[in-house]
Scaffold this active site. Structure first.
Site, PDB file in Angstrom:
ATOM      1  N   LYS A 162       0.832  -1.202   0.000  1.00 41.32           N
ATOM      2  CA  LYS A 162       0.000   0.000   0.000  1.00 41.32           C
ATOM      3  C   LYS A 162       0.868   1.252   0.000  1.00 41.32           C
ATOM      4  O   LYS A 162       0.642   2.202  -0.766  1.00 41.32           O
ATOM      5  CB  LYS A 162      -0.924   0.018   1.216  1.00 41.32           C
ATOM      6  CG  LYS A 162      -1.812   1.257   1.293  1.00 41.32           C
ATOM      7  CD  LYS A 162      -2.184   1.635   2.713  1.00 41.32           C
ATOM      8  CE  LYS A 162      -1.042   2.267   3.475  1.00 41.32           C
ATOM      9  NZ  LYS A 162      -1.446   2.802   4.799  1.00 41.32           N
ATOM     10  N   CYS A 232     -18.728   5.040   5.889  1.00 41.81           N
ATOM     11  CA  CYS A 232     -18.682   3.575   5.919  1.00 41.81           C
ATOM     12  C   CYS A 232     -17.669   3.118   6.968  1.00 41.81           C
ATOM     13  O   CYS A 232     -16.634   2.532   6.669  1.00 41.81           O
ATOM     14  CB  CYS A 232     -18.329   3.036   4.535  1.00 41.81           C
ATOM     15  SG  CYS A 232     -18.742   1.303   4.311  1.00 41.81           S
ATOM     16  N   CYS A 248     -26.413  -0.875  -1.863  1.00 41.25           N
ATOM     17  CA  CYS A 248     -25.261  -1.478  -1.206  1.00 41.25           C
ATOM     18  C   CYS A 248     -25.639  -2.855  -0.669  1.00 41.25           C
ATOM     19  O   CYS A 248     -26.575  -2.974   0.123  1.00 41.25           O
ATOM     20  CB  CYS A 248     -24.775  -0.594  -0.050  1.00 41.25           C
ATOM     21  SG  CYS A 248     -23.459  -1.364   0.937  1.00 41.25           S
TER      22      CYS A 248
END
Length: 254
Positions: A162, A232, A248
């Site tokens: 990442k 979220c 969703c």
């Protein structure tokens, strides 16, 4: 059907759980409603007021520094940011920059001093060790600059995939892949943006890169990280405030 044997050059996109286990180079599968979901997330992120927007790594380095110094500061901010809130990373970077944050200044700094400056970032003792080791490698092998490929970046102590992809994005303005952190990983699974559930961020990165158009790769990290910080959430997500509530897959059971 056996007749497909004669057409070995044709890629066959199998449904999940079928086929011979070999995925085509570019799977035709894509998630249901993903374009609408993405557009709604863009709308929710329009104000750009999440912690990542105001104190993320892209805000932590000295934009007036020479390019080589700037890139080093980006990498250090990424190393500090692991398992650490943006606010804490930003404050640590500010303290480092006040002392003149360069490869040489860090190499001249003793471990105790470096630890006092970066505390309380997560796993700060390990990060002191990794920062010193990586900085020494940068000095010896790269002339004080940072590597310009993901493959080389992930070889540095304390630098994961990442961080490497974000370093390519921010420091080198190059999109080599999707940067997947815990937010991107979590939200991708909730939205079913992966064909089957993934357990680790690296699995999610591979799964996303199979179908997400490349021109969205750079944007997706910024969008989903802020969305994950504000709406979220990992625990008790604010589904009632989410524009994607009706499309969703996770909204009804969360």
């Amino acid at each position: 059907p056996r007749q497909s044997r004669r057409r070995k050059s044709v890629s066959i996109a199998y449904e999940p759980g079928q086929g011979d286990g070999t995925e085509p180079r570019r799977a035709r599968w894509e998630p249901r409603d993903w374009r609408e979901q993405l557009e709604r997330i863009r709308e929710m992120r329009r104000s750009r007021d999440a912690p990542v927007d105001e104190m993320g790594v892209q805000k932590c380095y000295d934009t007036s520094a020479p390019p080589q110094v700037m890139r080093y500061q980006v990498l250090l901010a990424l190393m500090l940011s692991s398992q650490t809130k943006d606010q804490v990373t930003s404050a640590a970077m500010l303290r480092l920059r006040r002392r003149g944050l360069t490869v040489d200044s860090v190499l001249q700094m003793d471990d105790e001093t470096l630890g006092q400056i970066i505390y309380p970032v997560g796993f700060w003792r390990n990060k002191v060790k990794y920062i010193k080791q990586t900085t020494a490698i940068l000095k010896q092998k790269y002339g004080g600059d940072i590597p310009s490929t993901v493959e080389e970046l992930v070889q540095l102590p304390g630098v994961g995939p990442k961080m490497a992809h974000l370093a390519m994005h921010i420091a080198w303005d190059s999109v080599a892949g999707i940067a997947v952190d815990t937010h991107v990983h979590r939200i991708s699974n909730r939205l079913k943006w992966v064909k089957k559930e993934t357990k680790y961020p690296e699995e999610t990165r591979v799964a996303l890169e199979e179908w997400l158009p490349r021109d969205l790769w750079k944007e997706i990290n910024w969008l989903l990280v802020g969305f994950g910080q504000q709406t979220c959430l990992p625990v008790n997500p604010r589904c009632s405030q989410c524009l994607n509530q009706d499309i969703c897959p996770a909204a009804k059971r969360l």
